[in-house]
Enzyme design. Structure first.
Site, PDB file in Angstrom:
ATOM      1  N   LYS A 158      -8.520 -41.617   8.583  1.00 29.25           N
ATOM      2  CA  LYS A 158      -7.309 -41.817   9.396  1.00 29.25           C
ATOM      3  C   LYS A 158      -7.409 -41.035  10.704  1.00 29.25           C
ATOM      4  O   LYS A 158      -7.204 -41.601  11.792  1.00 29.25           O
ATOM      5  CB  LYS A 158      -6.075 -41.348   8.608  1.00 29.25           C
ATOM      6  CG  LYS A 158      -4.802 -41.267   9.462  1.00 29.25           C
ATOM      7  CD  LYS A 158      -3.615 -40.789   8.669  1.00 29.25           C
ATOM      8  CE  LYS A 158      -3.394 -39.299   8.640  1.00 29.25           C
ATOM      9  NZ  LYS A 158      -2.810 -38.711   9.863  1.00 29.25           N
ATOM     10  N   ASN A 159      -7.686 -39.743  10.598  1.00 34.05           N
ATOM     11  CA  ASN A 159      -7.654 -38.901  11.796  1.00 34.05           C
ATOM     12  C   ASN A 159      -8.874 -39.106  12.680  1.00 34.05           C
ATOM     13  O   ASN A 159      -8.918 -38.594  13.803  1.00 34.05           O
ATOM     14  CB  ASN A 159      -7.480 -37.428  11.406  1.00 34.05           C
ATOM     15  CG  ASN A 159      -6.096 -37.184  10.824  1.00 34.05           C
ATOM     16  OD1 ASN A 159      -5.183 -38.001  10.990  1.00 34.05           O
ATOM     17  ND2 ASN A 159      -5.927 -36.069  10.119  1.00 34.05           N
ATOM     18  N   ARG A 163       2.429 -39.158  15.132  1.00 33.16           N
ATOM     19  CA  ARG A 163       2.045 -38.100  16.054  1.00 33.16           C
ATOM     20  C   ARG A 163       0.928 -38.578  16.987  1.00 33.16           C
ATOM     21  O   ARG A 163       0.869 -38.206  18.168  1.00 33.16           O
ATOM     22  CB  ARG A 163       1.571 -36.898  15.229  1.00 33.16           C
ATOM     23  CG  ARG A 163       1.040 -35.753  16.041  1.00 33.16           C
ATOM     24  CD  ARG A 163       2.119 -35.092  16.846  1.00 33.16           C
ATOM     25  NE  ARG A 163       1.620 -33.914  17.550  1.00 33.16           N
ATOM     26  CZ  ARG A 163       2.361 -33.129  18.297  1.00 33.16           C
ATOM     27  NH1 ARG A 163       3.637 -33.383  18.453  1.00 33.16           N
ATOM     28  NH2 ARG A 163       1.840 -32.083  18.887  1.00 33.16           N
ATOM     29  N   CYS A 208       4.387 -36.303  10.440  1.00 32.31           N
ATOM     30  CA  CYS A 208       4.859 -35.377   9.407  1.00 32.31           C
ATOM     31  C   CYS A 208       5.671 -34.249  10.028  1.00 32.31           C
ATOM     32  O   CYS A 208       5.357 -33.768  11.117  1.00 32.31           O
ATOM     33  CB  CYS A 208       3.672 -34.809   8.646  1.00 32.31           C
ATOM     34  SG  CYS A 208       2.790 -36.069   7.721  1.00 32.31           S
ATOM     35  N   ARG A 226       6.317 -29.035  16.695  1.00 32.38           N
ATOM     36  CA  ARG A 226       4.953 -29.490  17.014  1.00 32.38           C
ATOM     37  C   ARG A 226       4.851 -29.599  18.540  1.00 32.38           C
ATOM     38  O   ARG A 226       4.999 -30.680  19.114  1.00 32.38           O
ATOM     39  CB  ARG A 226       4.641 -30.827  16.316  1.00 32.38           C
ATOM     40  CG  ARG A 226       4.582 -30.691  14.801  1.00 32.38           C
ATOM     41  CD  ARG A 226       4.216 -31.982  14.094  1.00 32.38           C
ATOM     42  NE  ARG A 226       2.803 -32.318  14.207  1.00 32.38           N
ATOM     43  CZ  ARG A 226       2.209 -33.284  13.503  1.00 32.38           C
ATOM     44  NH1 ARG A 226       2.906 -34.005  12.637  1.00 32.38           N
ATOM     45  NH2 ARG A 226       0.918 -33.544  13.662  1.00 32.38           N
ATOM     46  N   PRO A 227       4.587 -28.472  19.208  1.00 35.24           N
ATOM     47  CA  PRO A 227       4.645 -28.447  20.673  1.00 35.24           C
ATOM     48  C   PRO A 227       3.482 -29.205  21.327  1.00 35.24           C
ATOM     49  O   PRO A 227       2.473 -29.486  20.684  1.00 35.24           O
ATOM     50  CB  PRO A 227       4.555 -26.955  21.007  1.00 35.24           C
ATOM     51  CG  PRO A 227       3.834 -26.348  19.864  1.00 35.24           C
ATOM     52  CD  PRO A 227       4.165 -27.173  18.641  1.00 35.24           C
ATOM     53  N   ASP A 265      -5.129 -30.182   5.842  1.00 35.46           N
ATOM     54  CA  ASP A 265      -4.645 -31.416   5.215  1.00 35.46           C
ATOM     55  C   ASP A 265      -4.998 -31.484   3.728  1.00 35.46           C
ATOM     56  O   ASP A 265      -4.458 -32.312   2.998  1.00 35.46           O
ATOM     57  CB  ASP A 265      -5.197 -32.642   5.966  1.00 35.46           C
ATOM     58  CG  ASP A 265      -4.657 -32.707   7.389  1.00 35.46           C
ATOM     59  OD1 ASP A 265      -3.621 -32.075   7.661  1.00 35.46           O
ATOM     60  OD2 ASP A 265      -5.281 -33.373   8.240  1.00 35.46           O
ATOM     61  N   ARG A 293       0.923 -44.350   4.629  1.00 33.41           N
ATOM     62  CA  ARG A 293       0.574 -44.187   6.048  1.00 33.41           C
ATOM     63  C   ARG A 293      -0.883 -43.768   6.197  1.00 33.41           C
ATOM     64  O   ARG A 293      -1.510 -44.061   7.214  1.00 33.41           O
ATOM     65  CB  ARG A 293       1.426 -43.068   6.682  1.00 33.41           C
ATOM     66  CG  ARG A 293       2.822 -43.457   7.052  1.00 33.41           C
ATOM     67  CD  ARG A 293       3.520 -42.272   7.705  1.00 33.41           C
ATOM     68  NE  ARG A 293       2.611 -41.632   8.665  1.00 33.41           N
ATOM     69  CZ  ARG A 293       2.692 -40.371   9.067  1.00 33.41           C
ATOM     70  NH1 ARG A 293       3.646 -39.592   8.606  1.00 33.41           N
ATOM     71  NH2 ARG A 293       1.847 -39.886   9.941  1.00 33.41           N
TER      72      ARG A 293
HETATM   73  N1  EPU Z   1      -0.262 -26.578  18.738  1.00 34.18           N
HETATM   74  C1  EPU Z   1       0.341 -25.851  19.745  1.00 34.18           C
HETATM   75  N2  EPU Z   1       0.446 -26.422  20.983  1.00 34.18           N
HETATM   76  C2  EPU Z   1      -0.036 -27.675  21.254  1.00 34.18           C
HETATM   77  C3  EPU Z   1      -0.656 -28.406  20.216  1.00 34.18           C
HETATM   78  C4  EPU Z   1      -0.755 -27.822  18.962  1.00 34.18           C
HETATM   79  O1  EPU Z   1       0.781 -24.735  19.542  1.00 34.18           O
HETATM   80  O2  EPU Z   1       0.086 -28.133  22.391  1.00 34.18           O
HETATM   81  C5  EPU Z   1      -0.344 -25.971  17.405  1.00 34.18           C
HETATM   82  C6  EPU Z   1       0.407 -26.773  16.332  1.00 34.18           C
HETATM   83  O3  EPU Z   1       1.770 -26.454  16.313  1.00 34.18           O
HETATM   84  C7  EPU Z   1      -0.329 -26.373  15.074  1.00 34.18           C
HETATM   85  C8  EPU Z   1      -1.776 -26.181  15.555  1.00 34.18           C
HETATM   86  O4  EPU Z   1      -1.691 -26.032  16.984  1.00 34.18           O
HETATM   87  O5  EPU Z   1       0.164 -25.162  14.621  1.00 34.18           O
HETATM   88  C9  EPU Z   1      -2.705 -27.325  15.261  1.00 34.18           C
HETATM   89  O6  EPU Z   1      -2.170 -28.535  15.756  1.00 34.18           O
HETATM   90  P1  EPU Z   1      -3.103 -29.747  16.227  1.00 34.18           P
HETATM   91  O7  EPU Z   1      -2.745 -30.091  17.614  1.00 34.18           O
HETATM   92  O8  EPU Z   1      -4.529 -29.431  15.908  1.00 34.18           O
HETATM   93  O9  EPU Z   1      -2.602 -30.911  15.265  1.00 34.18           O
HETATM   94  P2  EPU Z   1      -2.451 -32.449  15.611  1.00 34.18           P
HETATM   95  O10 EPU Z   1      -3.527 -32.862  16.537  1.00 34.18           O
HETATM   96  O11 EPU Z   1      -1.049 -32.724  15.968  1.00 34.18           O
HETATM   97  C10 EPU Z   1      -4.069 -33.332  13.761  1.00 34.18           C
HETATM   98  C11 EPU Z   1      -3.932 -34.214  12.554  1.00 34.18           C
HETATM   99  C12 EPU Z   1      -3.165 -33.495  11.461  1.00 34.18           C
HETATM  100  C13 EPU Z   1      -3.908 -32.193  11.117  1.00 34.18           C
HETATM  101  C14 EPU Z   1      -4.103 -31.353  12.374  1.00 34.18           C
HETATM  102  C15 EPU Z   1      -4.941 -30.105  12.138  1.00 34.18           C
HETATM  103  C16 EPU Z   1      -3.932 -36.428  13.503  1.00 34.18           C
HETATM  104  C17 EPU Z   1      -3.195 -37.662  13.825  1.00 34.18           C
HETATM  105  N3  EPU Z   1      -3.249 -35.429  12.935  1.00 34.18           N
HETATM  106  O12 EPU Z   1      -2.736 -33.077  14.188  1.00 34.18           O
HETATM  107  O13 EPU Z   1      -3.217 -34.352  10.332  1.00 34.18           O
HETATM  108  O14 EPU Z   1      -3.160 -31.454  10.169  1.00 34.18           O
HETATM  109  O15 EPU Z   1      -4.752 -32.132  13.400  1.00 34.18           O
HETATM  110  O16 EPU Z   1      -6.168 -30.445  11.610  1.00 34.18           O
HETATM  111  O17 EPU Z   1      -5.141 -36.344  13.723  1.00 34.18           O
HETATM  112  C18 EPU Z   1      -2.454 -35.269   8.307  1.00 34.18           C
HETATM  113  O18 EPU Z   1      -3.380 -36.077   8.377  1.00 34.18           O
HETATM  114  O19 EPU Z   1      -1.754 -35.129   7.283  1.00 34.18           O
HETATM  115  C19 EPU Z   1      -2.154 -34.420   9.468  1.00 34.18           C
HETATM  116  C20 EPU Z   1      -1.009 -33.790   9.608  1.00 34.18           C
END
Ligand code: EPU
Length: 447
Positions: free
Chosen positions: A22-23, A93, A117, A122-123, A302, A393
């Site tokens: 997925k990711n 997201r 989720c 989620r900034p 995850d 999903r």
């Molecule tokens: N963060 C910040 N500022 C930002 C972006 C992120 O502080 O601008 C923080 C987040 O709040 C969090 C950390 O950085 O504490 C990591 O967030 P990241 O941006 O890496 O997460 P994401 O890209 O939104 C993806 C996956 C998630 C997975 C995370 C970490 C996708 C669509 N989602 O999310 O997958 O947990 O990376 O590996 O790729 C899931 O599949 O269940 C899932 C939640």
């Protein structure tokens, strides 16, 4: 809406072929926005989030051709960056990838409503940080300055998969050289870089935290195979462990599962690997361990919820320290309804040994829902789960694959005339009716 009844308490056994990640698939699909030509993707998982991503791209004007359940071509040549379907982007997201992709390709991007989720805040500060480092102006609506974006340097203050992907998208079509530091090194970020380089981009340092991106004014067309989903694979291995079973996942590189298998070896499980498969059997003395999540190459966040679910069956206490998402513990109150006993101090959850019993529970999010299923499979009696559309999903044919391992799982028919997405006709659906070629299945993925 989706509801499962799981009658567990007996060992699962057998082999599961792992679907595409997925990711990994989501950034690749949104990467078609930065390409000038058509991109064909193989081994795409047939899951709600992918169906939703294809609907979003289609509504924005991309031509989406679904060749079969796992093969799709996206041609985003005539996509309009203004045409963001916010009612759809709010369901995931990964729609935030439109920010970097549209900014890189058109010099303009509007922030889509994003969902996904619920882990608390989620900034997007790191996403905007890298856009601004390239000269983009604004927040919410981003514009390239006169003369276009230019190469720059950005040091991510927090390792972020999404911000790394967006930074790469914005920089790969920008004049000049961009240096990105403290990038995410998840294997699917490496896949994205390989894909973009096949399109004609010049991105070096893939697999490391430091990337050097020489922008190109145009990018062509290509095809790519989505890598296997290590989180899906890990979930089935953990279901096997919870049930005291013997499960093999195939079509997966053992190195992609090493963070999990290293933990399972410490619990006393027996792990056998071959180049394309991993087999896990629960040992005689399945014991508790301490685990801490971290960005790659650490233990993947995850897999935290399904790992905790499996550790509920271990002898002795376990600990799970969550270092990526501050609020990833909501699922524990549902597991507690099944008799699980937890205590929490800061980011560390302690799992106290306690017998589980069947109960009625609700999935709180994608992996939290999978965790409930893992626990139910190890527990005698019938567990009734609601909210299972969240699991669908991200997991392809979740109940079908569990049944292939011998699980007793039924999906209850849900009587609802207002199921998610019903009544909305996507442009894809309209194109299909009009004889067009956008053949992605109708999405129900707004989890
Ligand atoms: N963060 C910040 N500022 C930002 C972006 C992120 O502080 O601008 C923080 C987040 O709040 C969090 C950390 O950085 O504490 C990591 O967030 P990241 O941006 O890496 O997460 P994401 O890209 O939104 C993806 C996956 C998630 C997975 C995370 C970490 C996708 C669509 N989602 O999310 O997958 O947990 O990376 O590996 O790729 C899931 O599949 O269940 C899932 C939640």
């Amino acid at each position: 809406m989706s509801e499962y009844v799981i009658r567990g308490g007996f060992p699962l056994a057998g082999e599961i072929d792992v679907s595409g990640a997925k990711n990994g698939a989501l950034p690749l699909l949104f990467a078609s926005v930065v390409a000038d030509g058509a991109c064909t993707y193989y081994h795409v998982p047939d899951i709600g989030d992918v169906r939703l991503a294809l609907r979003i791209l289609s509504e924005m004007g991309a031509r989406v051709t679904r060749h079969d359940a796992h093969t799709v071509t996206v041609n985003a040549r005539y996509l309009s960056p203004e045409a963001i379907p916010r009612h759809l982007t709010a369901g995931m997201r990964a729609s935030s990838y439109l920010l970097g992709a549209c900014l890189g390709r058109f010099g303009y991007a509007a922030e889509p409503l994003t969902g996904g989720c619920d882990f608390g805040n989620r900034p997007l500060n790191c996403h905007y940080g890298v856009f601004h480092a390239l000269g983009a102006v604004g927040e919410g609506e981003l514009h390239a300055p006169p003369g276009g974006l230019r190469g720059g340097t950005y040091d991510f203050p927090q390792v972020s998969v999404g911000a790394t992907v967006n930074g790469i998208f914005a920089a790969c079509r920008t004049h000049g050289v961009t240096h990105l530091h403290h990038c995410a090194t998840e294997s699917h970020v490496g896949d994205l870089i390989r894909f973009l380089n096949l399109l004609g981009a010049d991105i070096r340092g893939g697999g490391t935290p430091d990337l050097v991106i020489r922008g190109r004014s145009d990018l062509g067309h290509t095809s790519f195979v989505v890598s296997p989903d290590e989180i899906e694979a890990g979930t089935y291995l953990l279901a096997g462990v919870a049930s005291g079973g013997d499960v093999t996942v195939t079509g997966i590189r053992p190195c992609d599962l090493s963070a999990l298998t290293n933990v399972l070896v410490r619990t006393g499980c027996l792990v056998d690997s071959a180049p394309d498969r991993v087999r896990v059997r629960r040992g005689e003395n399945f014991r508790g361990v301490a685990v801490e999540t971290a960005p790659a190459p650490g233990f993947p966040t995850d897999l935290h919820p399904p790992t905790v679910a499996a550790l509920c069956f271990a002898a002795g206490k376990s600990q799970m320290t969550e270092r990526v998402w501050q609020e990833r513990f909501r699922y524990t109150s549902e597991l507690a309804k099944m008799g699980a006993v937890f205590s929490r101090e800061g980011q560390t959850l302690t799992v106290h040994p306690a017998p589980l019993h069947a109960a009625s529970v609700t999935a709180t999010d994608l992996r939290g829902g999978a965790a409930l299923a893992v626990a139910a499979l190890g527990t005698a009696g019938k567990t009734h789960m609601t909210g299972c559309e969240l699991i669908e999903r991200g997991y392809e044919d979740f109940t079908g694959k569990l049944r292939r391992l011998g699980a007793d799982v039924s999906v209850l028919p849900v009587m609802s005339s207002c199921a998610s997405g019903a009544g909305e006709e996507s442009s894809e659906e309209r194109q299909e009716k009009d004889g067009g070629d956008a053949g992605a299945p109708h999405g129900d993925g707004e989890g």
